[in-house]
Every structure is written in C-alpha cells, then in structure tokens.
Design a protein around this motif. Sequence first.
Motif, short mmCIF file in Angstrom:
data_model
loop_
_atom_site.label_atom_id
_atom_site.label_comp_id
_atom_site.label_asym_id
_atom_site.label_seq_id
_atom_site.Cartn_x
_atom_site.Cartn_y
_atom_site.Cartn_z
N GLU A 64 0.83 -1.20 0.00
CA GLU A 64 0.00 0.00 0.00
C GLU A 64 0.86 1.25 0.00
N ARG A 65 1.89 1.26 0.87
CA ARG A 65 2.78 2.42 0.96
C ARG A 65 3.59 2.61 -0.33
N THR A 66 3.97 1.52 -0.95
CA THR A 66 4.81 1.60 -2.14
C THR A 66 4.09 2.27 -3.30
N VAL A 67 2.80 1.96 -3.48
CA VAL A 67 2.09 2.52 -4.64
C VAL A 67 1.42 3.86 -4.37
N GLU A 68 1.39 4.30 -3.12
CA GLU A 68 0.70 5.55 -2.80
C GLU A 68 1.20 6.75 -3.63
N PRO A 69 2.51 7.00 -3.70
CA PRO A 69 2.96 8.16 -4.48
C PRO A 69 2.62 8.05 -5.97
N LEU A 70 2.79 6.86 -6.55
CA LEU A 70 2.48 6.67 -7.97
C LEU A 70 0.99 6.86 -8.22
N ALA A 71 0.16 6.28 -7.36
CA ALA A 71 -1.29 6.40 -7.53
C ALA A 71 -1.72 7.87 -7.45
N ALA A 72 -1.14 8.62 -6.50
CA ALA A 72 -1.49 10.04 -6.38
C ALA A 72 -1.07 10.81 -7.63
N ALA A 73 0.11 10.50 -8.15
CA ALA A 73 0.61 11.20 -9.34
C ALA A 73 -0.24 10.91 -10.57
N LEU A 74 -0.76 9.69 -10.66
CA LEU A 74 -1.54 9.28 -11.84
C LEU A 74 -3.04 9.49 -11.65
N GLY A 75 -3.45 9.81 -10.44
CA GLY A 75 -4.88 9.98 -10.19
C GLY A 75 -5.65 8.67 -10.23
N LEU A 76 -5.01 7.59 -9.79
CA LEU A 76 -5.64 6.27 -9.80
C LEU A 76 -5.93 5.79 -8.39
N GLU A 77 -6.94 4.97 -8.25
CA GLU A 77 -7.28 4.35 -6.97
C GLU A 77 -6.86 2.89 -7.03
N PRO A 78 -5.82 2.51 -6.28
CA PRO A 78 -5.37 1.11 -6.32
C PRO A 78 -6.45 0.15 -5.83
N VAL A 79 -6.45 -1.02 -6.42
CA VAL A 79 -7.37 -2.10 -6.03
C VAL A 79 -6.58 -3.17 -5.29
N ALA A 80 -7.03 -3.55 -4.10
CA ALA A 80 -6.36 -4.60 -3.34
C ALA A 80 -6.89 -5.96 -3.74
N ASP A 81 -6.00 -6.92 -3.89
CA ASP A 81 -6.39 -8.28 -4.25
C ASP A 81 -5.61 -9.27 -3.39
N GLU A 82 -6.33 -10.04 -2.59
CA GLU A 82 -5.72 -11.03 -1.69
C GLU A 82 -4.89 -12.06 -2.46
N ARG A 83 -5.22 -12.29 -3.72
CA ARG A 83 -4.54 -13.35 -4.46
C ARG A 83 -3.09 -13.01 -4.81
N ILE A 84 -2.72 -11.73 -4.70
CA ILE A 84 -1.32 -11.39 -4.91
C ILE A 84 -0.67 -10.96 -3.60
N ALA A 85 -1.28 -11.36 -2.49
CA ALA A 85 -0.69 -11.12 -1.17
C ALA A 85 0.54 -12.01 -0.99
#
Length: 238
Positions: A60-81
């Motif tokens: 979650e922390r890793t993608v936060e800056p990229l998501a903010a820059a791109l204006g995207l809302e990350p989707v969480a998926d247990e299958r890639i946990a």
Amino acid sequence: MTVLLLRHGRSTSNTAHTLAGRSAGVDLDDRGREQAQAIVERLGSLPIRAIVRSPLLRCERTVEPLAAALGLEPVADERIAEVDYGSWTGRKISELVKEPLWAVVQQQPSAAVFPDGEGLAGVQARAVAAVREHDRRLADEHGGDVLWVACSHGDVIKSVLADALGTHLDSFQRINADPASVSVVRYTTLRPFVIHVNHTGSALNSALSAPPADSKEQDGAPDGPLPTGEAVVGGSTG
C-alpha cells in the motif's frame, strides 16, 4: 496487455532479516520510502491505466505516491498477497536456514508447504490466475491494450515470472525480484512474453517494447517502442 510486476520497497523486516510474511504493520523503512517516491519518476510518464496491489501495508505504501501522481485508486487483491508462511512468519532468516524445509524451498519449491501455512505451488496458482484475470478485465474495460501495475512480493512475483517464462516452479529461485524492482510481462493470445526482469534503474521506458503484431507473434519480434504518456526464502523475504 502488459503488466508491470512491482515489488514493494525495502521494508523494516527486510533490514531486520526476518520473514515478514503476512505480519500486520510491516512498513517501509527510510530507504523503502525513498524507493516509493522514486517510482513516480521511473513509471509516472507511462500510460498506466490501473494499479492492483497486495493488501499488505508495505505494498500500500509503495504505490501511494504513484497512484497520487496518476490519479488512480489502487485495487487490493488477496490473491497477490505475500506467501502465508505459517509458523515461519516473523522468524529470523538465520534460524530458518537450519530447518530441513529450507533445502526443499531452495531445491524443489513446488513440493514446499510451510507449517500451518500454504504451499508455493498454490501461491503460483492463485497469483497467476489473478494477474491473468485482471489482464482480461482491463482489456475488456479499455477496449484493447492496457499497461497496468501489480504490486506484490518477491516470491509471488518470481512465481508469476516462472509461469510466464514457461519454466517449472522448481527453477523460480533462479529469478531475482529485488525491493522496488519492476518486471514486465506482455500477455498475448498465443503466450506471454517476458520483456524485462528485476529492473531497478531510473526510467523504465527504455526497457519496454511494443506488443508484437499478430503476424509477428510466432517469433515474438518487437515492433517499436510503447507510447509514453536481500536474503530470502527463495530470494525474497517479503
């Protein structure tokens, strides 16, 4: 469809040399936070349409800056946990290397099942299924080729790459997926093409090539550039 397999940045567990697994609250360390910010420069100019991530905090922390820059809302998926390492979770790597199962994980990971946890063969099955499903979903939603990010964990990413390379899971320890690295897989109607593995440089643009035209897919010939818009269980303690 092209997926950027992004491993989370360096975590406090990486630097403590413990097996984080699915432990709650394992965050990025100072270096990991720097890596997360740098991902914006590395990937931010690419036409990324979606971000899918592991539910764990370090992803979650890793993608936060990229998501903010791109204006995207990350989707969480247990299958890639992360792998459920069961009773190995939280233990020191220096202790685990003495366990008989460690040798199995290194030499025949397809047979490795962690005590009170899951097996690596099952990890590969769920992760590959998730990546391919999101790939199809995004193609349908956007009406064609899409570049997207899947942020996950070392052993999970290595298992997806082994599948894409057409190699047995028992060879996945030969693949590296360092913290904050990006590996690139292009899925086509015929087969996957592995474009890059363990990219840790500055900008990723030069590592990408366009999908092969249908007439060229037999030999996988690229057709020009895309438009721009630590020690482990098998190599990756989390």
